[in-house]
Write an enzyme that holds these catalytic residues in place. Structure first.
Site, PDB file in Angstrom:
ATOM      1  N   HIS A   1       0.825  -1.211   0.000  1.00  0.00           N
ATOM      2  CA  HIS A   1       0.000   0.000   0.000  1.00  0.00           C
ATOM      3  C   HIS A   1       0.861   1.265   0.000  1.00  0.00           C
ATOM      4  CE1 HIS A   1      -3.762   2.150   0.809  1.00  0.00           C
ATOM      5  NE2 HIS A   1      -3.012   2.944   1.559  1.00  0.00           N
TER       6      HIS A   1
ATOM      7  N   HIS B   1     -10.160   3.086  -1.158  1.00  0.00           N
ATOM      8  CA  HIS B   1     -10.355   2.692   0.233  1.00  0.00           C
ATOM      9  C   HIS B   1     -11.196   1.420   0.221  1.00  0.00           C
ATOM     10  CE1 HIS B   1     -10.114   4.431   4.517  1.00  0.00           C
ATOM     11  NE2 HIS B   1      -8.918   4.283   4.025  1.00  0.00           N
TER      12      HIS B   1
END
Lengths: 779, 81
Positions: A74, A123
């Protein structure tokens, strides 16, 4: 530091913890054999060995935590970085770029002294775990990214993808996501001006929630995320740090990742307890943070600034220090970090993803003024350290040094050239074109149109968009369901910006290179339809596991497609985000790059809407219609079929079309303009009729000899526009001079969608089908 | 006829911005002795039949499915006479 809160009082019941050893640098050096839970933190054996090699000893628990989040997929983009390098803007693409990839968000010069920054981010995983809070904090995070560039956030958009619309879990996830977005955005006072909503079984268990934010600033206000100036203060401000989303960036999610000294592993420097991965957002705090930051910027009170997102304090400190250059280091006292829960360990403090926090570098001379501005906005601000000249990031906690690392080693992270391979089944998929029987004429065509119009992907999105405030701040010119959102930037000159996001997982599944270019082309076209000139691109690359060579091939192809496409169009990619591991077991999502395009509108009073507003106007189809139904909405809705090859891409034709629309809009020649995409001309006509409240009478012969192809083909580079009869000749000449094929196919008239010789559908019937779907599914 | 009370609270480690807002308002109003606030919800369910384990089990099912969000909230059940 007058006014800035001193070391927090009453930090913790120390006695409880002092019984155990703090895992300091000295302790780590003395206990090289101590077992460390690197696997639970998502690090591989090789990565752990690399960290030991960098440090010349084993990492402390806090250092291990820091590296684990910074080297996570990430934060480090370790699997995608080798490919993303191809996106770096070159040559003429950089002409309007004030800051590009690598900054928090790219910044584009839109003229008149204004600069715009925009970015889209995923998200996905948090929104599946806790849809409302996950989606809400997705909005909050992207807004802070934009704020950190020095801009005032002015609007948001959301690109959403879910499992089948009628699936049980979609009924849990979708309403939660929508309520989270509307809650956060509406409370914050930011208009939501568009986005996407689509459904496919591949997103069940892996919904995609991609949030975009756009901000506006004056050129001079651009801020950098770097630490500089020996002795400058490191200030953490905003919400307190709590046990929120600890390790959310790495893959640990549910494991208790450190024992205590008794079991032979490392002691209280580790994370003590299982912590919640759910972060709860507070939009009212974010609003204060926005106004506070803008006043700090206006007063020239910050030297560098960074938002705290994934990996929190760990990420902000390492990136600020690394950004400052080789000599720049930072000394941070973790005891000074204001905590909501005093039991947090150093590792947890570093990894916490508590929302609504920022970090600034402030000169000592301005610290007082900085504190006064924060106090005015009720924002807690604390000096937690200072910039040093030793090139080392040092952190202390309760008297011991718990972190001592070269910051760039954490910030840069590993780079992997993972194996990639075109999946064997790809050829089979391409060969399996949509050969299903097609409705020939009349009633079957009518029925096919209604079935598409009422399908969840193409139905009216009002159930969703009505929950969003689209007009707060008073500068929204166009919003959903228009092709692109359009905002006024300057009230006197009427300068504006247009935005659209697009992605099509089905096309990308068939051919990730073409599919990505089709998404780029569609977003580009959607922006152009408002009358704006497309200028810059952002992207959110949603894919499955990078450890699957087939997925890596999809990613590489998608990036190559985007890079080539942007080079052809002459517009830069200014930034973006990569979300991998969107898969359940062996089932990866369709490769789903979501492309956002930003355009500049010279005069928003000349904007063009999609609705058939002008009675008796001539309806014109622009562009070429070929028989292209691979990956189409028709194949998907009518037959649940996915195969063949997606429509051809001709970016030069897209440029000509966009150029024509911009010129025609500026000249006041267009009564409406709507792009053709999913569902082809049939859906575009229905939408324009419903949007404008007028019917139309259409002849399909000049579009394609086959009525079915004319209605449902998804050839790219097309639009349907209307022109008042007295301006039709002028527009036809203009289209000709731009090299855009134009076919007059009918007239705006009556109160039904009438295709001559085929069928007639009253607007009431269209509306009922179009509007009924989402409310029936979600209440 | 029985009445079941369901009290729903955010789990202790979950951030509670509303509670914090009430806390700072308390201080502004002069209640300086208040040092922490957590905000929750209370449901009163009127239920057909006797107040027994069966009724409680059903109420718990309802709480888990509808009244509370078990990902971030916890709840407790009780009867009132």
């Amino acid at each position: 530091m007058d006014g800035l809160s001193e070391a927090r009082k009453g930090i913790a019941p120390r006695g409880a913890l002092e019984a155990r050893n703090t895992d300091t640098v000295e302790f780590a050096a003395a206990t090289p054999e101590a077992e460390q839970p690197f696997k639970e933190l998502g690090l591989t054996e090789d990565e752990y060995a690399k960290i030991r090699q960098i440090l010349g000893r084993r990492p402390t628990a806090a250092e291990l935590a820091l590296y684990s989040v910074m080297w996570s997929e990430h934060c480090s983009y370790k699997s995608s970085k080798v490919h993303l390098r191809n996106l770096a803007p070159r040559g003429a693409q950089t002409d309007k770029l004030l800051a590009g990839i690598g900054a928090n968000a790219g910044v584009v010069d839109i003229g008149q002294g204004y600069a715009v920054t925009f970015k889209i981010e995923s998200h996905n995983h948090p929104s599946f775990v806790e849809p409302h809070q996950g989606a809400a904090t997705g909005v909050g995070g992207i807004v802070r990214d934009i704020l950190a560039m020095g801009a005032r956030p002015v609007a948001v958009m959301d690109a959403l993808r879910f499992g089948p619309a009628d699936a049980h879990d979609t009924a849990r996830v979708l309403p939660g996501v929508v309520s989270g977005i509307s809650f956060y955005g509406n409370c914050l006072g930011l208009p939501n001006i568009g986005g996407e909503l689509s459904f496919d079984p591949c997103y069940a268990g892996n919904p995609l929630v991609n949030a975009l934010c756009v901000g506006v600033m004056r050129h001079a206000d651009l801020k950098a995320a770097v630490a500089s100036g020996l002795g400058n203060k490191v200030v953490l401000f905003g919400s307190r740090t709590g046990p929120d989303g600890v390790g959310g960036a790495s893959v640990l999610a549910s494991s208790t990742f450190a024992g205590d000294a008794e079991d032979g592993s490392v002691g209280s420097g580790g994370a003590a307890a299982k912590r919640p991965s759910v972060q709860v957002g507070d939009p009212f705090m974010e609003k204060l943070l926005i106004e506070c930051c803008l006043e700090l910027f206006a007063g020239d009170l910050v030297e560098g600034i960074q938002d705290l997102g994934a990996a929190g304090v760990a990420c902000a400190t390492t990136e600020l220090a690394a950004g400052g250059g080789a000599q720049v280091g930072m000394r941070v006292d973790l005891d000074l970090v204001p905590l909501r829960d005093p039991s947090l360990t150093p590792a947890e403090i570093l990894m916490s993803e508590s929302q609504e926090r920022m970090m600034a570098i402030v000169t000592p001379g301005k610290a007082g003024e900085f504190a006064a501005v924060c106090a005015k906005w009720d924002v807690e601000a604390t000096v937690i350290g200072e910039v040093t000249g030793d090139g080392v990031l040092t952190m202390t906690w309760r008297g011991g040094t718990v972190v001592s690392i070269p910051p760039e080693t954490a910030a840069d992270g590993p780079v992997y050239s993972r194996p990639l391979a075109r999946p064997a089944a790809q050829d089979e998929l391409a060969a399996d074109g949509p050969a299903m029987p097609r409705p020939g004429d009349g009633a079957p065509l009518r029925q096919a149109l209604l079935a598409l119009l009422g399908s969840a992907d193409l139905a009216d999105k009002a159930w969703v968009t009505q929950q969003y405030d689209a007009i707060v701040r008073g500068n929204t010119v166009l919003a959903m369901p228009e092709d692109g959102g359009l905002l006024r930037v300057d009230e006197d000159t009427h300068l504006g910006i247009a935005l659209a996001t697009d992605g099509n997982g089905r096309y990308c599944r068939l051919d990730p290179y073409l599919g990505t270019q089709l998404a780029l082309a569609e977003a580009y076209r959607n922006v152009a339809m408002t009358g704006a000139r497309p200028m810059a691109v952002t992207n959110c690359l949603n894919f499955g596991s990078p450890e699957d060579p087939g997925v890596m091939w999809q990613l590489a192809e998608a990036v190559r497609g985007l890079a080539d496409g942007c080079a052809t169009l002459g517009i830069p990619v200014t930034g973006g985000n990569v979300s991998l591991y969107n898969q359940t077991g062996q089932m990866a999502i369709h490769p789903t790059p979501v492309i956002g395009v930003l355009g500049v509108h010279d005069d928003v009073r000349r904007r063009v809407s999609a609705g058939f507003g002008a009675n008796e106007a001539t309806i014109i189809v622009l562009g070429e219609t070929r028989d292209e139904l691979g990956g189409s909405a028709w194949a998907h809705v009518a037959h649940g079929h996915l195969g063949g090859i997606p429509p051809a891409v001709d970016l030069a034709a897209e440029q000509r079309l966009a150029g024509l629309i911009a010129v025609a809009a500026a000249a006041g020649l267009l009564a409406s303009a709507h792009d053709l995409s999913d569902g082809g001309l049939a859906i575009a006509l229905a939408e324009s009729c419903l949007r404008g409240g007028n019917g139309c009478s259409i002849d399909l012969d000049d579009v394609s000899p086959q009525a079915f192809t004319a209605l449902f083909s998804e050839s790219a580079g097309r639009a349907v526009v209307t022109v008042r009869p007295e301006q039709a000749a002028e527009f036809a000449a203009l289209a000709h001079s731009h090299g855009v094929p134009a076919a007059a196919i009918g007239t705006v008239t009556g109160d039904s969608l009438q295709v001559n010789g085929q069928f007639d559908i009253p607007l009431d019937e269209l509306a009922a089908v179009w509007q009924g779907t989402l409310p029936a599914l979600f209440g | 006829m029985a009445r079941v009370i369901v009290d729903v609270m955010l789990k202790s480690e979950i951030h509670d911005p509303q509670g914090e807002a009430v806390l700072s308002a308390s201080h502004r109003l002069g209640f300086g002795n208040v040092t922490g606030v957590r905000q929750g919800k209370r449901f009163e369910l009127d239920i057909d039949g006797p107040a027994g384990d069966a009724a409680l089990a059903r109420a718990e099912e309802l709480a888990r499915e509808l009244l509370a969000n078990p990902v971030i909230e916890e709840f407790s059940l009780s009867f009132v006479e």
